[in-house]
Write an enzyme that holds these catalytic residues in place. Structure first.
Site, PDB file in Angstrom:
ATOM      1  N   CYS A  60      -7.092  22.258  18.714  1.00  0.00           N
ATOM      2  CA  CYS A  60      -6.947  22.587  20.126  1.00  0.00           C
ATOM      3  C   CYS A  60      -6.352  21.391  20.868  1.00  0.00           C
ATOM      4  O   CYS A  60      -6.994  20.773  21.718  1.00  0.00           O
ATOM      5  CB  CYS A  60      -8.313  22.977  20.697  1.00  0.00           C
ATOM      6  N   GLU A  61      -5.143  21.029  20.490  1.00  0.00           N
ATOM      7  CA  GLU A  61      -4.407  19.909  21.069  1.00  0.00           C
ATOM      8  C   GLU A  61      -2.921  20.260  21.084  1.00  0.00           C
ATOM      9  O   GLU A  61      -2.365  20.655  20.054  1.00  0.00           O
ATOM     10  CB  GLU A  61      -4.588  18.626  20.232  1.00  0.00           C
ATOM     11  N   GLY A  68       0.845  -1.188   0.000  1.00  0.00           N
ATOM     12  CA  GLY A  68       0.000   0.000   0.000  1.00  0.00           C
ATOM     13  C   GLY A  68       0.874   1.229   0.000  1.00  0.00           C
ATOM     14  O   GLY A  68       1.045   1.916  -1.000  1.00  0.00           O
ATOM     15  N   ARG A  69       1.491   1.486   1.155  1.00  0.00           N
ATOM     16  CA  ARG A  69       2.358   2.647   1.326  1.00  0.00           C
ATOM     17  C   ARG A  69       3.458   2.690   0.257  1.00  0.00           C
ATOM     18  O   ARG A  69       3.759   3.742  -0.301  1.00  0.00           O
ATOM     19  CB  ARG A  69       2.983   2.570   2.717  1.00  0.00           C
TER      20      ARG A  69
END
Length: 428
Positions: free
Chosen positions: A356-357, A287-288
């Site tokens: 917001c992390e 895949g990758r």
């Protein structure tokens, strides 16, 4: 690490003749940009390096890396198989007019609806456990092709979240679980409508060690031969999974694909003769490695900030909602400024997103030139597990995906604000 056809023209980055800055301005950012020419080159490499005169090589695209209809069409046109892991995957493949007989359906917890859909569309079902096979038997298919997921117990040196063949893995049946394997084989022997093509394994993702693939082939071939002889059951195929690693940053070890696939093919051919065990087909599931480096993400640079301790941040207009891998796997990426490719990289930034992390970081300690608002940031090798894992956290909008062929093709449009309300409207 960088796209194969990347070039620099007067300090500006291009892929072939496409200016990345122009693409960012025309289609907006964040923007996934995939070079179709490089993708097809990669497909042809897999076909060439894993070709054998003793068995048919079935290249199965691992769709969880990225699944959009245009990519499905490319796989179809290049005679690839595709795997799926959910009813949604199966639906997208069918709606994209893919040859469903060339779908390999995975999953450790398939539902009745998923199994029924798979049966109706003649896909290959990879059975994860005994209970799942019993469910299939109760559905009484007229004829269904299956494989059985085996856990060979091989520890590939990769992140613990993407190791899938350890004894504690949630996937498959342990290769030494004789009792469960015996129960499985009895069901196959007594139910001719359930066809066992062979056994499937997958030892993990982002593997750089050729020997891990060779060891897996050795264990799975010998296991398949043993089961075939013990139960007098013809096994036509074997599936060795994927996990072929790519290089994200300079310090990554990398995997020589030609050397690995040639060695894997040669080992299977040697075992075929040694064990007197002829296979019709061998499946592998990249895949990758098929699309990772052929795709980049473009962001617009916004503000920079230096905190009291002297730590510098570069804020971009995307973040963990379009690339969760740094937060999830501590993944690292190489980056450039598309309009300043020749400038000295004399600044060090943490590249931060809008969420917001505190963990919304695409990269840490990234060396870049002086930044001006409006500069275009390139993040390389983002084809896999980025758009496919994107979310609307903080009600962020999912980016667009474009493919570069002779022209630009929009393969997934950018979300708009109205899209955020679709699931909440017309509720009965």
């Amino acid at each position: 690490m960088k796209p194969k056809y990347l070039k620099i023209d007067n300090g500006n980055a291009k892929i072939r003749d496409f200016s990345l800055v122009d693409l960012a301005h025309k289609y907006g950012t964040p923007l996934f940009v995939l070079d179709q020419k490089e993708l097809i080159d990669n497909i042809n490499d897999f076909k060439s390096y894993f070709h054998s005169n003793l068995f048919k090589s079935n290249i199965v695209y691992a769709s969880k890396a990225l699944l959009v209809p245009e990519l499905v069409n490319i796989c179809n046109n290049n005679h690839l198989f595709i795997d799926a892991v959910s009813l949604g995957d199966l639906y997208v493949l069918k709606e994209s007019h893919f040859e469903m007989k060339n779908v390999v359906f995975h999953g450790n917890n398939k539902s009745i609806d998923e199994l029924k859909f798979a049966i109706e569309n003649d896909v290959i079902i990879v059975v994860d456990n005994l209970e799942e096979l019993m469910m299939l038997k109760e559905l009484n298919p007229s004829k269904i092709r299956t494989m059985v997921r085996i856990n060979p117990g091989i520890e590939a040196h990769t992140h613990k979240y993407i190791q899938t063949a350890l004894n504690k893995s949630k996937f498959g049946i342990n290769i030494e679980d004789d009792e469960q394997i015996n129960q499985l084989m009895k069901i196959y022997l007594n139910n001719s409508n359930l066809v066992l093509l062979g056994f499937h394994s997958h030892i993990g993702s982002q593997i750089y060690e050729k020997n891990a693939f060779l060891l897996n082939a050795d264990k799975m071939m010998r296991f398949s031969k043993k089961i075939s002889d013990l139960y007098q059951y013809h096994l036509s195929s074997i599936n060795l999974g994927g996990g072929f690693g790519i290089k994200y940053v300079e310090e990554d070890q990398g995997l020589d694909l030609k050397d690995c696939l040639n060695a894997l093919r040669d080992r299977i051919e040697e075992l075929t003769k040694e064990l007197d065990f002829k296979l019709e087909s061998v499946y592998i599931e990249p895949g990758r490695r098929l699309l990772g480096a052929s795709c980049i993400t473009l962001y617009t640079c916004c503000n920079t900030k230096t905190n009291l301790g002297g730590h510098k941040y570069l804020f971009i207009d995307g973040g963990m909602t379009d690339n969760i891998r740094p937060a999830l796997y501590q993944a690292k990426y190489h980056m450039d400024i598309a309009n300043k490719m020749n400038d000295e990289k004399n600044q060090v930034f943490d590249v931060a997103g809008k969420c917001c992390e505190s963990g919304d970081l695409i990269g840490t300690d990234i060396h870049l030139p002086n930044i001006n608002p409006g500069d275009i940031l390139i993040v390389y090798s983002t084809g896999a597990y980025t758009y496919s894992m994107s979310s609307n956290y903080n009600n962020m909008l999912k980016p667009a995906v474009i493919f570069l062929d002779d022209d630009v093709k929009i393969t997934a449009r950018r979300q708009n604000l109205e899209d955020l309300m679709i699931l909440f409207k017309n509720i009965q």
